[in-house]
Scaffold this motif. Structure first.
Motif, PDB file in Angstrom:
ATOM      1  N   PRO A  23      44.149  71.487  65.061  1.00 28.94           N
ATOM      2  CA  PRO A  23      44.183  71.829  63.800  1.00 28.94           C
ATOM      3  C   PRO A  23      43.996  70.486  62.894  1.00 28.94           C
ATOM      4  O   PRO A  23      44.827  69.743  63.283  1.00 28.94           O
ATOM      5  N   ASP A  24      43.642  70.457  61.525  1.00 26.40           N
ATOM      6  CA  ASP A  24      43.674  69.277  60.831  1.00 26.40           C
ATOM      7  C   ASP A  24      45.035  69.072  60.390  1.00 26.40           C
ATOM      8  O   ASP A  24      45.855  70.133  60.237  1.00 26.40           O
ATOM      9  N   GLY A  25      45.318  67.771  60.346  1.00 24.82           N
ATOM     10  CA  GLY A  25      46.989  67.612  60.137  1.00 24.82           C
ATOM     11  C   GLY A  25      47.950  67.402  61.426  1.00 24.82           C
ATOM     12  O   GLY A  25      48.990  67.302  61.192  1.00 24.82           O
ATOM     13  N   ASP A  26      47.502  68.047  62.399  1.00 28.93           N
ATOM     14  CA  ASP A  26      48.099  67.794  63.582  1.00 28.93           C
ATOM     15  C   ASP A  26      47.763  67.012  64.679  1.00 28.93           C
ATOM     16  O   ASP A  26      46.349  66.567  64.590  1.00 28.93           O
ATOM     17  N   SER A  27      48.366  66.676  65.636  1.00 31.63           N
ATOM     18  CA  SER A  27      48.049  65.632  66.349  1.00 31.63           C
ATOM     19  C   SER A  27      48.445  66.301  68.018  1.00 31.63           C
ATOM     20  O   SER A  27      49.569  66.964  68.036  1.00 31.63           O
ATOM     21  N   LEU A  28      47.958  65.776  68.935  1.00 30.00           N
ATOM     22  CA  LEU A  28      48.443  66.353  70.389  1.00 30.00           C
ATOM     23  C   LEU A  28      49.250  65.103  71.025  1.00 30.00           C
ATOM     24  O   LEU A  28      49.186  64.103  70.512  1.00 30.00           O
ATOM     25  N   LEU A  29      50.388  65.414  71.464  1.00 29.17           N
ATOM     26  CA  LEU A  29      51.214  64.667  72.355  1.00 29.17           C
ATOM     27  C   LEU A  29      51.267  64.806  73.623  1.00 29.17           C
ATOM     28  O   LEU A  29      51.094  65.984  74.179  1.00 29.17           O
ATOM     29  N   ASP A  30      51.229  63.708  74.293  1.00 29.06           N
ATOM     30  CA  ASP A  30      51.330  63.734  75.720  1.00 29.06           C
ATOM     31  C   ASP A  30      52.767  63.814  76.207  1.00 29.06           C
ATOM     32  O   ASP A  30      53.588  63.725  75.181  1.00 29.06           O
ATOM     33  N   THR A  31      53.039  63.725  77.521  1.00 30.30           N
ATOM     34  CA  THR A  31      54.422  63.677  77.991  1.00 30.30           C
ATOM     35  C   THR A  31      55.327  62.587  77.326  1.00 30.30           C
ATOM     36  O   THR A  31      56.584  62.706  76.816  1.00 30.30           O
ATOM     37  N   GLU A  58      51.808  68.610  67.857  1.00 35.21           N
ATOM     38  CA  GLU A  58      53.097  68.004  67.130  1.00 35.21           C
ATOM     39  C   GLU A  58      53.754  69.134  66.599  1.00 35.21           C
ATOM     40  O   GLU A  58      55.050  69.181  66.667  1.00 35.21           O
ATOM     41  N   SER A  59      53.186  70.151  65.898  1.00 36.76           N
ATOM     42  CA  SER A  59      53.833  71.037  65.177  1.00 36.76           C
ATOM     43  C   SER A  59      54.601  72.132  66.277  1.00 36.76           C
ATOM     44  O   SER A  59      55.690  72.437  65.887  1.00 36.76           O
ATOM     45  N   THR A  60      54.088  71.887  67.533  1.00 36.50           N
ATOM     46  CA  THR A  60      54.866  73.053  68.489  1.00 36.50           C
ATOM     47  C   THR A  60      56.043  72.443  68.921  1.00 36.50           C
ATOM     48  O   THR A  60      57.208  73.116  69.087  1.00 36.50           O
ATOM     49  N   ILE A  61      56.051  71.102  69.047  1.00 34.02           N
ATOM     50  CA  ILE A  61      57.272  70.415  69.331  1.00 34.02           C
ATOM     51  C   ILE A  61      58.195  70.250  67.966  1.00 34.02           C
ATOM     52  O   ILE A  61      59.389  70.631  68.311  1.00 34.02           O
TER      53      ILE A  61
END
Length: 109
Positions: free
Chosen positions: A30-38, A89-92
């Motif tokens: 999603p726009d404005g969100d990013s993926l985070l690895d471990t 990132e929003s999930t975290i």
């Protein structure tokens, strides 16, 4: 500092390839969100990447045992790159906000 810069560079590169969600979401981040690895999740919450792996292992074990996921349990990854888990990132952020505090609490009087 070098590791953080490398992690950011890798995440930027990863964002340019197709994302393969593992929990039924749409195809793109999603726009404005990013993926985070471990490693990025570990840096965000102030623990080691091994601790994040242990948290995820505990969550998966609870689910496999048919137990409810608790607020302190790390959410399942939103997606995956090969065998590596990835969270939005929003999930975290939501998990951190709802997560009970760390450490022993003083006894109430």
């Amino acid at each position: 500092m070098l590791i953080v810069a490398m992690t950011v560079a890798v995440l930027d590169a990863v964002r340019s390839i197709p994302w393969f969600p593992s929990r039924g979401q749409g195809g793109d981040v999603p726009d404005g969100d990013s993926l985070l690895d471990t490693e990025a999740v570990a840096a965000k919450i102030g623990v080691t990447s091994e601790t994040v792996r242990i948290y995820l292992k505990r969550t998966r074990r609870r689910i496999a045992e048919g137990k409810a996921v608790r607020p302190q349990d790390l959410p399942l990854p939103d997606g995956q790159f090969g065998r590596s888990p990835a969270w939005l990132e929003s999930t975290i952020d939501v998990w951190v906000a709802a997560r009970p505090g760390r450490g022993r609490r003083p006894a109430s009087s």
